[in-house]
Design a protein around this motif. Structure first.
Motif, PDB file in Angstrom:
ATOM      1  N   VAL A  99      70.881  43.080  22.968  1.00  0.00           N
ATOM      2  CA  VAL A  99      69.434  43.690  22.783  1.00  0.00           C
ATOM      3  C   VAL A  99      68.655  42.727  22.455  1.00  0.00           C
ATOM      4  CG1 VAL A  99      68.031  45.256  21.638  1.00  0.00           C
ATOM      5  CG2 VAL A  99      70.317  46.112  22.592  1.00  0.00           C
ATOM      6  N   ARG A 100      68.954  41.621  21.646  1.00  0.00           N
ATOM      7  CA  ARG A 100      67.994  40.546  21.404  1.00  0.00           C
ATOM      8  C   ARG A 100      67.649  39.890  22.291  1.00  0.00           C
ATOM      9  NH1 ARG A 100      70.686  36.982  19.565  1.00  0.00           N
ATOM     10  NH2 ARG A 100      72.837  37.809  19.576  1.00  0.00           N
ATOM     11  N   ASN A 101      68.366  39.667  23.490  1.00  0.00           N
ATOM     12  CA  ASN A 101      68.069  39.000  24.426  1.00  0.00           C
ATOM     13  C   ASN A 101      67.358  39.536  25.698  1.00  0.00           C
ATOM     14  OD1 ASN A 101      69.600  36.658  23.394  1.00  0.00           O
ATOM     15  ND2 ASN A 101      71.358  37.646  23.963  1.00  0.00           N
ATOM     16  N   PHE A 102      67.031  40.793  25.482  1.00  0.00           N
ATOM     17  CA  PHE A 102      65.984  41.721  26.420  1.00  0.00           C
ATOM     18  C   PHE A 102      64.927  40.820  26.642  1.00  0.00           C
ATOM     19  CE2 PHE A 102      67.932  46.321  25.794  1.00  0.00           C
ATOM     20  CZ  PHE A 102      69.032  45.820  26.010  1.00  0.00           C
ATOM     21  N   GLN A 103      64.555  40.709  28.002  1.00  0.00           N
ATOM     22  CA  GLN A 103      63.210  39.997  28.204  1.00  0.00           C
ATOM     23  C   GLN A 103      61.928  40.896  27.756  1.00  0.00           C
ATOM     24  OE1 GLN A 103      63.139  38.746  32.216  1.00  0.00           O
ATOM     25  NE2 GLN A 103      65.061  37.291  31.735  1.00  0.00           N
ATOM     26  N   ASP A 104      62.421  42.162  27.853  1.00  0.00           N
ATOM     27  CA  ASP A 104      61.190  43.152  27.672  1.00  0.00           C
ATOM     28  C   ASP A 104      61.919  44.348  27.035  1.00  0.00           C
ATOM     29  OD1 ASP A 104      59.419  45.376  27.404  1.00  0.00           O
ATOM     30  OD2 ASP A 104      58.371  44.473  29.009  1.00  0.00           O
ATOM     31  N   ARG A 105      62.278  44.532  25.291  1.00  0.00           N
ATOM     32  CA  ARG A 105      62.857  45.329  24.834  1.00  0.00           C
ATOM     33  C   ARG A 105      62.494  46.772  25.351  1.00  0.00           C
ATOM     34  NH1 ARG A 105      62.333  43.534  20.285  1.00  0.00           N
ATOM     35  NH2 ARG A 105      60.865  44.857  19.283  1.00  0.00           N
ATOM     36  N   ILE A 106      61.436  47.133  25.323  1.00  0.00           N
ATOM     37  CA  ILE A 106      60.934  48.430  25.464  1.00  0.00           C
ATOM     38  C   ILE A 106      61.188  48.983  27.028  1.00  0.00           C
ATOM     39  CG2 ILE A 106      58.800  50.272  25.666  1.00  0.00           C
ATOM     40  CD1 ILE A 106      59.756  48.978  22.825  1.00  0.00           C
ATOM     41  N   LYS A 107      60.890  48.066  27.805  1.00  0.00           N
ATOM     42  CA  LYS A 107      61.328  48.458  29.350  1.00  0.00           C
ATOM     43  C   LYS A 107      62.806  48.473  29.281  1.00  0.00           C
ATOM     44  CE  LYS A 107      60.388  46.957  33.989  1.00  0.00           C
ATOM     45  NZ  LYS A 107      59.787  46.019  35.018  1.00  0.00           N
ATOM     46  N   GLY A 108      63.635  47.857  28.857  1.00  0.00           N
ATOM     47  CA  GLY A 108      64.991  47.925  28.938  1.00  0.00           C
ATOM     48  C   GLY A 108      65.421  49.286  28.137  1.00  0.00           C
ATOM     49  N   PHE A 109      65.017  49.447  27.092  1.00  0.00           N
ATOM     50  CA  PHE A 109      65.107  50.864  26.450  1.00  0.00           C
ATOM     51  C   PHE A 109      64.878  52.085  27.364  1.00  0.00           C
ATOM     52  CE2 PHE A 109      64.673  49.182  21.715  1.00  0.00           C
ATOM     53  CZ  PHE A 109      66.249  48.722  21.711  1.00  0.00           C
ATOM     54  N   LYS A 110      63.785  51.910  27.967  1.00  0.00           N
ATOM     55  CA  LYS A 110      63.271  52.979  29.011  1.00  0.00           C
ATOM     56  C   LYS A 110      64.363  53.115  30.137  1.00  0.00           C
ATOM     57  CE  LYS A 110      58.257  52.896  28.213  1.00  0.00           C
ATOM     58  NZ  LYS A 110      56.801  52.513  28.965  1.00  0.00           N
ATOM     59  N   GLU A 111      64.814  51.905  30.707  1.00  0.00           N
ATOM     60  CA  GLU A 111      65.801  52.143  31.674  1.00  0.00           C
ATOM     61  C   GLU A 111      67.008  52.816  31.103  1.00  0.00           C
ATOM     62  OE1 GLU A 111      66.010  50.273  35.374  1.00  0.00           O
ATOM     63  OE2 GLU A 111      64.692  51.840  34.610  1.00  0.00           O
ATOM     64  N   ILE A 112      67.410  52.446  30.004  1.00  0.00           N
ATOM     65  CA  ILE A 112      68.651  52.824  29.522  1.00  0.00           C
ATOM     66  C   ILE A 112      68.567  54.389  29.465  1.00  0.00           C
ATOM     67  CG2 ILE A 112      69.977  53.102  27.403  1.00  0.00           C
ATOM     68  CD1 ILE A 112      69.422  49.968  27.251  1.00  0.00           C
ATOM     69  N   TYR A 113      67.488  54.818  28.853  1.00  0.00           N
ATOM     70  CA  TYR A 113      67.054  56.345  28.884  1.00  0.00           C
ATOM     71  C   TYR A 113      67.243  56.913  30.252  1.00  0.00           C
ATOM     72  CZ  TYR A 113      64.743  60.875  27.079  1.00  0.00           C
ATOM     73  OH  TYR A 113      64.489  61.940  26.706  1.00  0.00           O
ATOM     74  N   ARG A 114      66.462  56.477  31.128  1.00  0.00           N
ATOM     75  CA  ARG A 114      66.508  56.954  32.537  1.00  0.00           C
ATOM     76  C   ARG A 114      68.056  57.053  33.171  1.00  0.00           C
ATOM     77  NH1 ARG A 114      67.165  54.902  37.310  1.00  0.00           N
ATOM     78  NH2 ARG A 114      67.470  52.756  36.821  1.00  0.00           N
ATOM     79  N   CYS A 115      68.693  56.125  32.820  1.00  0.00           N
ATOM     80  CA  CYS A 115      70.136  56.154  33.286  1.00  0.00           C
ATOM     81  C   CYS A 115      70.897  57.029  32.776  1.00  0.00           C
ATOM     82  CB  CYS A 115      70.779  54.639  33.450  1.00  0.00           C
ATOM     83  SG  CYS A 115      69.801  53.730  34.827  1.00  0.00           S
ATOM     84  N   LEU A 116      70.825  57.546  31.476  1.00  0.00           N
ATOM     85  CA  LEU A 116      71.608  58.339  30.706  1.00  0.00           C
ATOM     86  C   LEU A 116      71.616  59.843  31.168  1.00  0.00           C
ATOM     87  CD1 LEU A 116      71.651  57.341  26.882  1.00  0.00           C
ATOM     88  CD2 LEU A 116      73.625  57.322  28.381  1.00  0.00           C
ATOM     89  N   LYS A 117      72.514  60.514  31.075  1.00  0.00           N
ATOM     90  CA  LYS A 117      72.578  61.793  31.438  1.00  0.00           C
ATOM     91  C   LYS A 117      72.008  62.544  30.223  1.00  0.00           C
ATOM     92  CE  LYS A 117      77.026  62.408  34.327  1.00  0.00           C
ATOM     93  NZ  LYS A 117      76.312  63.422  35.183  1.00  0.00           N
ATOM     94  N   LYS A 118      71.612  63.803  30.344  1.00  0.00           N
ATOM     95  CA  LYS A 118      70.966  64.412  29.120  1.00  0.00           C
ATOM     96  C   LYS A 118      72.227  64.660  28.037  1.00  0.00           C
ATOM     97  CE  LYS A 118      69.028  69.031  27.573  1.00  0.00           C
ATOM     98  NZ  LYS A 118      68.049  70.107  28.132  1.00  0.00           N
ATOM     99  N   ASN A 119      72.070  64.422  26.941  1.00  0.00           N
ATOM    100  CA  ASN A 119      73.038  64.436  25.681  1.00  0.00           C
ATOM    101  C   ASN A 119      73.860  63.106  25.790  1.00  0.00           C
ATOM    102  OD1 ASN A 119      72.136  67.056  24.472  1.00  0.00           O
ATOM    103  ND2 ASN A 119      73.208  67.867  26.171  1.00  0.00           N
ATOM    104  N   GLY A 120      73.664  62.314  26.454  1.00  0.00           N
ATOM    105  CA  GLY A 120      74.642  61.152  26.696  1.00  0.00           C
ATOM    106  C   GLY A 120      73.918  60.255  25.266  1.00  0.00           C
TER     107      GLY A 120
END
Length: 207
Positions: A99-120
């Motif tokens: 996570v320290r190396n994410f070029q854009d931490r917020i964008k990275g978190f958004k992508e993770i949220y998008r790819c997760l199932k509900k309750n994932g």
């Protein structure tokens, strides 16, 4: 270098982290390891299918394949800010020291949220600055001097370990990271800290 940096403790942290994942993961679902590196975390998981790994460096995947010959791992070369997966695809997403190396931490978190199932679940482990003042000064000395010198001698790479120390010092506090994730819709289950926050495991869920 990992053994030298953590005096071998990183192996125990990774095993503990993997056990936490095992307690939450349904092996019939999909799991993604972001910044998967040489496959250390996947190697610790007792699953052989529905495994996905993404890292920007192809050579890391080659080492992971040698380390995990009996596992069916779906490898991708890429970055967290543009994950090549469908919405709601994973039951669990993991990231260890990436996570320290994410070029854009917020964008990275958004992508993770998008790819997760509900309750994932989103698990990640990351270095940080300790909260206890008594160890802040020696820890800073460790980052500023011990890491670059050790990197120079052992890994022949002073620059990378200077960057590592600098990135740890710049990484936001667990409270700030938690707020960023909650703002995006994650539910914060808990943050487990080691050595007063020098190393933290974050556990979150998509509600």
């Amino acid at each position: 270098m990992n053994d030298i940096m953590s005096f071998g403790v990183h192996r125990l942290w990774k095993k503990y982290y993997a056990d936490l994942i095992i307690s939450k993961f349904n092996p019939k679902k999909n799991i993604l390891d972001i910044a998967s590196g040489t496959g250390d975390i996947i190697n610790l998981l007792p699953f052989s299918e529905n495994l996905y790994a993404i890292d920007p460096i192809d050579h890391m995947h080659e080492i992971s394949k040698e380390k995990n010959p009996n596992k069916k791992i779906n490898y991708e070369i890429g970055y967290v800010e543009n994950l090549p997966y469908k919405n709601n695809f994973f039951q669990l997403i993991s990231c260890v020291y990436g996570v320290r190396n994410f070029q854009d931490r917020i964008k990275g978190f958004k992508e993770i949220y998008r790819c997760l199932k509900k309750n994932g679940y989103f698990f990640f482990m990351e270095f940080g600055m300790p909260k206890a003042k008594i160890i802040q000064k020696p820890y800073k000395f460790f980052l500023d001097y011990f890491l670059p010198i050790s990197g120079s001698v052992v890994a022949k790479d002073r620059h990378s370990y200077k960057y590592l120390g600098d990135s740890i010092k710049k990484f936001p506090s667990p409270n700030r990271v938690q707020k960023e994730l909650e703002y995006l819709g994650f539910f914060h289950i808990k943050t487990i800290d080691f050595i007063s926050g020098a190393n933290n495991i974050y556990i979150l869920q998509k509600k």
